[in-house]
Enzyme design. Structure first.
Site, PDB file in Angstrom:
ATOM      1  CG  HIS A   1      40.147 -62.223  50.598  1.00 41.44           C
ATOM      2  ND1 HIS A   1      41.071 -63.216  50.383  1.00 41.44           N
ATOM      3  CD2 HIS A   1      40.786 -61.269  51.313  1.00 41.44           C
ATOM      4  CE1 HIS A   1      42.209 -62.882  50.949  1.00 41.44           C
ATOM      5  NE2 HIS A   1      42.062 -61.701  51.517  1.00 41.44           N
TER       6      HIS A   1
ATOM      7  CD  GLU B   1      30.088 -51.700  55.739  1.00 42.77           C
ATOM      8  OE1 GLU B   1      29.844 -52.669  56.450  1.00 42.77           O
ATOM      9  OE2 GLU B   1      31.162 -51.528  55.154  1.00 42.77           O
TER      10      GLU B   1
ATOM     11  CG  ASP C   1      26.662 -55.495  55.080  1.00 43.73           C
ATOM     12  OD1 ASP C   1      27.841 -55.081  55.043  1.00 43.73           O
ATOM     13  OD2 ASP C   1      25.999 -55.508  56.117  1.00 43.73           O
TER      14      ASP C   1
ATOM     15  CG  HIS D   1      28.089 -66.500  53.788  1.00 40.19           C
ATOM     16  ND1 HIS D   1      29.216 -67.286  53.757  1.00 40.19           N
ATOM     17  CD2 HIS D   1      28.534 -65.235  54.047  1.00 40.19           C
ATOM     18  CE1 HIS D   1      30.277 -66.544  54.011  1.00 40.19           C
ATOM     19  NE2 HIS D   1      29.889 -65.293  54.184  1.00 40.19           N
TER      20      HIS D   1
HETATM   21  P1  ITT Z   1      33.291 -54.364  51.932  1.00 40.49           P
HETATM   22  O1  ITT Z   1      32.356 -53.789  52.962  1.00 40.49           O
HETATM   23  O2  ITT Z   1      34.261 -53.365  51.399  1.00 40.49           O
HETATM   24  O3  ITT Z   1      32.578 -55.099  50.835  1.00 40.49           O
HETATM   25  P2  ITT Z   1      34.104 -56.036  54.180  1.00 40.49           P
HETATM   26  O4  ITT Z   1      35.245 -56.981  54.350  1.00 40.49           O
HETATM   27  O5  ITT Z   1      33.964 -54.919  55.169  1.00 40.49           O
HETATM   28  O6  ITT Z   1      34.192 -55.482  52.676  1.00 40.49           O
HETATM   29  P3  ITT Z   1      31.453 -57.013  55.033  1.00 40.49           P
HETATM   30  O7  ITT Z   1      31.094 -55.707  55.639  1.00 40.49           O
HETATM   31  O8  ITT Z   1      30.440 -57.661  54.146  1.00 40.49           O
HETATM   32  O9  ITT Z   1      32.781 -56.890  54.114  1.00 40.49           O
HETATM   33  O10 ITT Z   1      31.893 -58.068  56.116  1.00 40.49           O
HETATM   34  C1  ITT Z   1      31.670 -57.920  57.495  1.00 40.49           C
HETATM   35  C2  ITT Z   1      32.730 -58.650  58.264  1.00 40.49           C
HETATM   36  O11 ITT Z   1      32.559 -60.055  58.117  1.00 40.49           O
HETATM   37  C3  ITT Z   1      34.157 -58.345  57.803  1.00 40.49           C
HETATM   38  O12 ITT Z   1      34.965 -58.252  58.952  1.00 40.49           O
HETATM   39  C4  ITT Z   1      34.562 -59.545  56.975  1.00 40.49           C
HETATM   40  O13 ITT Z   1      35.941 -59.821  57.106  1.00 40.49           O
HETATM   41  C5  ITT Z   1      33.718 -60.659  57.587  1.00 40.49           C
HETATM   42  N1  ITT Z   1      33.313 -61.598  56.538  1.00 40.49           N
HETATM   43  C6  ITT Z   1      32.461 -61.345  55.517  1.00 40.49           C
HETATM   44  N2  ITT Z   1      32.351 -62.408  54.713  1.00 40.49           N
HETATM   45  C7  ITT Z   1      33.149 -63.369  55.236  1.00 40.49           C
HETATM   46  C8  ITT Z   1      33.483 -64.677  54.865  1.00 40.49           C
HETATM   47  O14 ITT Z   1      33.010 -65.237  53.760  1.00 40.49           O
HETATM   48  N3  ITT Z   1      34.331 -65.351  55.626  1.00 40.49           N
HETATM   49  C9  ITT Z   1      34.853 -64.810  56.744  1.00 40.49           C
HETATM   50  N4  ITT Z   1      34.610 -63.575  57.157  1.00 40.49           N
HETATM   51  C10 ITT Z   1      33.768 -62.848  56.421  1.00 40.49           C
END
Ligand code: ITT
Length: 180
Positions: A7, A32, A61, A165
């Protein structure tokens, strides 16, 4: 873009396409670390990706900072989602009048041995209940201030990208890459 989350890649790719840039997804697990800022997490991840030696790579992130909870879950957003989930967050916010929250995204670009960070933010509030089935993660409980009252989970990707964001951070990256 190194991410395990398709996504995130899709949203970012659509933004960069608008600037004539192609963003491919590297389906590798990024390293991470747990740290108190998204900046540290993103920079560490990109600096420990072997692919970044041979081509420009970005990692992103993101985190949801709830003001009443003094910024929790913030950099711990994926842990909070995996453990207490959306229901747990809503429970922490039950009957709380101050529902303000900030969604932040930090994109780290590694190119020619240098790291550069691009930040995007959107202000909003935490919904009273889960609304919408689009998007991912916290989308069904985040209502952006500049929207029409719907959560991100009730918007399609194009609408979310006008406010999010992530779109803001990637637009900054695109402007930097395409400026002379
Ligand atoms: P990667 O680390 O593999 O890139 P991730 O889904 O773990 O993927 P993040 O660490 O950046 O990505 O995200 C931290 C949390 O915030 C994670 O649970 C995401 O589902 C949520 N999140 C990040 N961006 C979001 C968005 O645009 N809308 C809703 N939830 C989001």
């Amino acid at each position: 873009m190194a991410t395990g989350n398709p996504h995130k890649h899709r949203e970012a790719r659509i933004v960069l396409m608008g600037y004539g840039l192609d963003l491919r997804r590297l389906d590798v697990k990024r390293l991470e670390i747990q740290a108190d800022t998204l900046e540290e997490v993103a920079a560490y991840s990109v600096e420990h990706l072997p692919e970044a030696e041979v081509r420009p790579v970005v990692v992103e992130d993101a985190g949801l900072f709830i003001h009443h909870l003094r910024g929790f879950p913030g950099p711990y957003s994926s842990y909070a989602l995996r453990t207490i989930g959306l229901g747990g967050v809503l429970k922490l916010m039950r009957d709380v009048p101050n529902r303000e929250a900030t969604f932040r995204s930090v994109v780290a670009l590694r190119w020619r041995g240098e790291t550069r960070l691009f930040v995007g933010e959107v202000e909003g509030r935490i919904a009273e209940e889960i609304r919408g089935s689009r998007g991912f993660g916290y989308d069904p409980i985040f209502i952006p201030d500049e929207g029409d009252g719907r959560t991100f989970g009730e918007m399609d990707t194009r609408e979310k990208n006008t406010l999010s964001h992530r779109a803001r951070a990637f637009r900054r990256l695109a402007l930097w890459l395409t400026s002379p």
